[in-house]
Motif scaffolding. Structure first.
Motif, PDB file in Angstrom:
ATOM      1  N   ARG A  16      34.285  49.502  29.995  1.00  0.00           N
ATOM      2  CA  ARG A  16      35.197  49.283  28.877  1.00  0.00           C
ATOM      3  C   ARG A  16      34.610  48.280  27.891  1.00  0.00           C
ATOM      4  O   ARG A  16      34.693  48.459  26.677  1.00  0.00           O
ATOM      5  CB  ARG A  16      36.557  48.795  29.396  1.00  0.00           C
ATOM      6  CG  ARG A  16      37.437  49.888  29.961  1.00  0.00           C
ATOM      7  CD  ARG A  16      38.873  49.442  30.082  1.00  0.00           C
ATOM      8  NE  ARG A  16      39.009  48.324  31.005  1.00  0.00           N
ATOM      9  CZ  ARG A  16      39.263  48.468  32.293  1.00  0.00           C
ATOM     10  NH1 ARG A  16      39.387  49.678  32.809  1.00  0.00           N
ATOM     11  NH2 ARG A  16      39.396  47.421  33.071  1.00  0.00           N
ATOM     12  N   GLN A  17      33.999  47.198  28.418  1.00  0.00           N
ATOM     13  CA  GLN A  17      33.382  46.205  27.545  1.00  0.00           C
ATOM     14  C   GLN A  17      32.239  46.826  26.749  1.00  0.00           C
ATOM     15  O   GLN A  17      32.089  46.564  25.551  1.00  0.00           O
ATOM     16  CB  GLN A  17      32.868  45.032  28.375  1.00  0.00           C
ATOM     17  CG  GLN A  17      32.254  43.905  27.527  1.00  0.00           C
ATOM     18  CD  GLN A  17      31.792  42.739  28.375  1.00  0.00           C
ATOM     19  OE1 GLN A  17      32.005  42.703  29.585  1.00  0.00           O
ATOM     20  NE2 GLN A  17      31.163  41.761  27.750  1.00  0.00           N
ATOM     21  N   LEU A  18      31.439  47.657  27.406  1.00  0.00           N
ATOM     22  CA  LEU A  18      30.336  48.327  26.724  1.00  0.00           C
ATOM     23  C   LEU A  18      30.854  49.229  25.606  1.00  0.00           C
ATOM     24  O   LEU A  18      30.320  49.219  24.493  1.00  0.00           O
ATOM     25  CB  LEU A  18      29.529  49.147  27.734  1.00  0.00           C
ATOM     26  CG  LEU A  18      28.404  50.034  27.165  1.00  0.00           C
ATOM     27  CD1 LEU A  18      27.351  49.177  26.473  1.00  0.00           C
ATOM     28  CD2 LEU A  18      27.773  50.858  28.283  1.00  0.00           C
ATOM     29  N   LEU A  19      31.904  49.990  25.892  1.00  0.00           N
ATOM     30  CA  LEU A  19      32.468  50.875  24.881  1.00  0.00           C
ATOM     31  C   LEU A  19      33.022  50.082  23.696  1.00  0.00           C
ATOM     32  O   LEU A  19      32.856  50.469  22.540  1.00  0.00           O
ATOM     33  CB  LEU A  19      33.569  51.736  25.497  1.00  0.00           C
ATOM     34  CG  LEU A  19      33.118  52.793  26.509  1.00  0.00           C
ATOM     35  CD1 LEU A  19      34.321  53.426  27.184  1.00  0.00           C
ATOM     36  CD2 LEU A  19      32.266  53.857  25.835  1.00  0.00           C
ATOM     37  N   GLU A  20      33.693  48.970  24.003  1.00  0.00           N
ATOM     38  CA  GLU A  20      34.238  48.149  22.924  1.00  0.00           C
ATOM     39  C   GLU A  20      33.137  47.578  22.040  1.00  0.00           C
ATOM     40  O   GLU A  20      33.279  47.499  20.814  1.00  0.00           O
ATOM     41  CB  GLU A  20      35.087  47.026  23.513  1.00  0.00           C
ATOM     42  CG  GLU A  20      36.380  47.505  24.155  1.00  0.00           C
ATOM     43  CD  GLU A  20      37.090  46.407  24.905  1.00  0.00           C
ATOM     44  OE1 GLU A  20      36.551  45.265  24.935  1.00  0.00           O
ATOM     45  OE2 GLU A  20      38.171  46.665  25.459  1.00  0.00           O
ATOM     46  N   GLU A  21      32.014  47.177  22.655  1.00  0.00           N
ATOM     47  CA  GLU A  21      30.915  46.611  21.892  1.00  0.00           C
ATOM     48  C   GLU A  21      30.238  47.667  21.025  1.00  0.00           C
ATOM     49  O   GLU A  21      29.865  47.408  19.877  1.00  0.00           O
ATOM     50  CB  GLU A  21      29.892  45.978  22.835  1.00  0.00           C
ATOM     51  CG  GLU A  21      30.419  44.729  23.544  1.00  0.00           C
ATOM     52  CD  GLU A  21      29.436  44.204  24.574  1.00  0.00           C
ATOM     53  OE1 GLU A  21      28.404  44.879  24.802  1.00  0.00           O
ATOM     54  OE2 GLU A  21      29.685  43.133  25.160  1.00  0.00           O
ATOM     55  N   LEU A  22      30.051  48.864  21.563  1.00  0.00           N
ATOM     56  CA  LEU A  22      29.357  49.918  20.833  1.00  0.00           C
ATOM     57  C   LEU A  22      30.219  50.554  19.753  1.00  0.00           C
ATOM     58  O   LEU A  22      29.717  50.990  18.720  1.00  0.00           O
ATOM     59  CB  LEU A  22      28.873  51.000  21.813  1.00  0.00           C
ATOM     60  CG  LEU A  22      27.748  50.597  22.772  1.00  0.00           C
ATOM     61  CD1 LEU A  22      27.480  51.723  23.756  1.00  0.00           C
ATOM     62  CD2 LEU A  22      26.473  50.266  22.002  1.00  0.00           C
ATOM     63  N   TYR A  23      31.533  50.616  20.004  1.00  0.00           N
ATOM     64  CA  TYR A  23      32.397  51.356  19.089  1.00  0.00           C
ATOM     65  C   TYR A  23      33.598  50.509  18.671  1.00  0.00           C
ATOM     66  O   TYR A  23      34.743  50.894  18.855  1.00  0.00           O
ATOM     67  CB  TYR A  23      32.848  52.666  19.741  1.00  0.00           C
ATOM     68  CG  TYR A  23      31.683  53.508  20.171  1.00  0.00           C
ATOM     69  CD1 TYR A  23      30.952  54.240  19.241  1.00  0.00           C
ATOM     70  CD2 TYR A  23      31.277  53.537  21.500  1.00  0.00           C
ATOM     71  CE1 TYR A  23      29.858  54.993  19.629  1.00  0.00           C
ATOM     72  CE2 TYR A  23      30.179  54.289  21.888  1.00  0.00           C
ATOM     73  CZ  TYR A  23      29.478  55.010  20.955  1.00  0.00           C
ATOM     74  OH  TYR A  23      28.387  55.747  21.336  1.00  0.00           O
ATOM     75  N   GLN A  24      33.286  49.336  18.133  1.00  0.00           N
ATOM     76  CA  GLN A  24      34.337  48.442  17.657  1.00  0.00           C
ATOM     77  C   GLN A  24      35.151  49.109  16.546  1.00  0.00           C
ATOM     78  O   GLN A  24      34.607  49.734  15.647  1.00  0.00           O
ATOM     79  CB  GLN A  24      33.727  47.140  17.141  1.00  0.00           C
ATOM     80  CG  GLN A  24      33.098  46.285  18.231  1.00  0.00           C
ATOM     81  CD  GLN A  24      32.552  44.969  17.695  1.00  0.00           C
ATOM     82  OE1 GLN A  24      32.765  44.633  16.538  1.00  0.00           O
ATOM     83  NE2 GLN A  24      31.856  44.228  18.537  1.00  0.00           N
ATOM     84  N   GLY A  25      36.456  48.949  16.647  1.00  0.00           N
ATOM     85  CA  GLY A  25      37.326  49.492  15.621  1.00  0.00           C
ATOM     86  C   GLY A  25      37.721  50.938  15.827  1.00  0.00           C
ATOM     87  O   GLY A  25      38.567  51.453  15.101  1.00  0.00           O
ATOM     88  N   ARG A  26      37.117  51.616  16.790  1.00  0.00           N
ATOM     89  CA  ARG A  26      37.481  53.010  17.029  1.00  0.00           C
ATOM     90  C   ARG A  26      38.806  53.067  17.786  1.00  0.00           C
ATOM     91  O   ARG A  26      38.985  52.404  18.792  1.00  0.00           O
ATOM     92  CB  ARG A  26      36.391  53.719  17.833  1.00  0.00           C
ATOM     93  CG  ARG A  26      36.764  55.152  18.182  1.00  0.00           C
ATOM     94  CD  ARG A  26      35.638  55.904  18.837  1.00  0.00           C
ATOM     95  NE  ARG A  26      34.485  56.005  17.954  1.00  0.00           N
ATOM     96  CZ  ARG A  26      33.533  56.930  18.087  1.00  0.00           C
ATOM     97  NH1 ARG A  26      33.614  57.827  19.039  1.00  0.00           N
ATOM     98  NH2 ARG A  26      32.520  56.953  17.272  1.00  0.00           N
ATOM     99  N   GLY A  27      39.720  53.870  17.280  1.00  0.00           N
ATOM    100  CA  GLY A  27      41.024  53.975  17.912  1.00  0.00           C
ATOM    101  C   GLY A  27      40.994  54.853  19.152  1.00  0.00           C
ATOM    102  O   GLY A  27      40.101  55.684  19.331  1.00  0.00           O
ATOM    103  N   LEU A  28      41.982  54.662  20.004  1.00  0.00           N
ATOM    104  CA  LEU A  28      42.137  55.475  21.202  1.00  0.00           C
ATOM    105  C   LEU A  28      43.150  56.576  20.939  1.00  0.00           C
ATOM    106  O   LEU A  28      44.022  56.457  20.086  1.00  0.00           O
ATOM    107  CB  LEU A  28      42.603  54.609  22.377  1.00  0.00           C
ATOM    108  CG  LEU A  28      41.681  53.456  22.795  1.00  0.00           C
ATOM    109  CD1 LEU A  28      42.312  52.676  23.946  1.00  0.00           C
ATOM    110  CD2 LEU A  28      40.311  53.962  23.193  1.00  0.00           C
ATOM    111  N   SER A  29      43.037  57.642  21.670  1.00  0.00           N
ATOM    112  CA  SER A  29      43.994  58.751  21.591  1.00  0.00           C
ATOM    113  C   SER A  29      44.977  58.624  22.740  1.00  0.00           C
ATOM    114  O   SER A  29      44.578  58.469  23.901  1.00  0.00           O
ATOM    115  CB  SER A  29      43.274  60.098  21.673  1.00  0.00           C
ATOM    116  OG  SER A  29      42.395  60.270  20.574  1.00  0.00           O
TER     117      SER A  29
END
Length: 205
Positions: A16-29
Motif C-alpha cells: 500500500r505504501q509503495l502504491l501511494e508513493e508511485l501513484y499519489q493523488g490517484r483515487g480509489l474505486s
C-alpha cells in the motif's frame, strides 16, 4: 493440512505504501457488497480494502468459486485465461486500477504484485485440492479452515470469517448443493466446531 500463505509475500502495508508513493493523488474505486466489478482487457485491479470473490460460470449456469482476493492481491483479465471470469465485491471494497503498461514500467511494483499474485494462485490450488476429499463434510471443514487462514479475524470465541459467504458460495466451492451445506453447517454447530454470531458471521472454534 491447510497452509497459510500470508507471510510469504510482501506485507500488505508495504505494498500500500509503495502504491501511494508511485501513484499519489490517484483515487480509489469503491464497490459495495454484492456489486459486480467491471474489468477491462488491460486493467489490473489491486484490492486496498475488503474482499473480492472471483468465479467463473459454466454453460449450464453453475458458478464455480475460483478464489478470494484480499488486501494487496491483484486480479483482472490479463491475469487469467478463463473466458467467463467474474469479480464480485464480497464486502465493501476499495480498489486501485492500474494498466498492464504501468506495472511493466515499474520493476519494484511488478515484483511486489507478482508475489501477491503467487499467493492467490496457491490459494486457488488449495481450493482445487479440496475436491480430493471424498466426504463432503471433510471438504467443507477444509474450506472453512482455509478461509480461517486467509481472511480470519481473531475474536473471543475463536476465529471469525471476515466476510459473509452464502451457503451457495460454499456449495460452489466444494462441488455440492446449498441444501447439503446448510445441513452440514447445522451438524458442525451441534458438534461445537463452529457457531454463527448475531451478525451472521461464521466463527470457527
Amino acid at each position: 493440512m491447510v497452509h497459510s500463505f500470508a507471510s510469504e509475500a510482501v506485507a500488505p502495508s508495504e505494498l500500500r505504501q509503495l502504491l501511494e508513493e508511485l501513484y499519489q493523488g490517484r483515487g480509489l474505486s469503491f464497490y459495495s457488497n454484492g456489486q459486480t466489478i467491471q474489468m477491462g482487457s488491460q486493467d489490473i485491479w489491486i484490492v486496498c480494502r475488503g474482499v473480492v470473490l472471483l468465479s467463473t460460470l459454466f454453460p449450464n449456469g453453475d458458478e464455480v468459486l475460483l478464489g478470494l482476493a484480499s488486501p494487496s492481491m491483484p486480479f483482472g483479465l490479463p491475469l487469467t485465461s478463463i473466458y467467463s471470469y467474474h469479480a464480485t465485491a464480497l464486502s465493501d471494497v476499495d480498489l486501485m486500477r492500474l494498466s498492464v503498461a504501468e506495472i511493466e514500467q515499474s520493476p519494484t511494483l511488478s515484483r511486489s504484485l507478482w508475489q501477491h499474485q503467487s499467493r492467490r494462485l496457491r490459494q486457488t490450488e488449495a481450493m482445487l485440492a479440496l475436491v480430493g476429499h471424498r466426504r463432503v463434510k471433510e471438504r467443507l471443514c477444509q474450506l472453512l479452515s482455509l478461509l480461517k487462514q486467509e481472511i480470519g479475524q481473531p475474536v473471543a470465541e475463536g476465529t471469525r470469517i471476515s466476510v459473509k459467504l452464502t451457503h451457495q458460495n460454499l456449495a460452489n466451492a466444494i462441488g455440492t448443493t446449498r441444501v447439503t451445506v446448510t445441513r452440514l453447517l447445522g451438524q458442525l454447530r451441534e458438534e461445537g466446531w463452529l457457531s454463527i454470531d448475531r451478525n451472521r458471521y461464521i466463527i470457527l472454534h
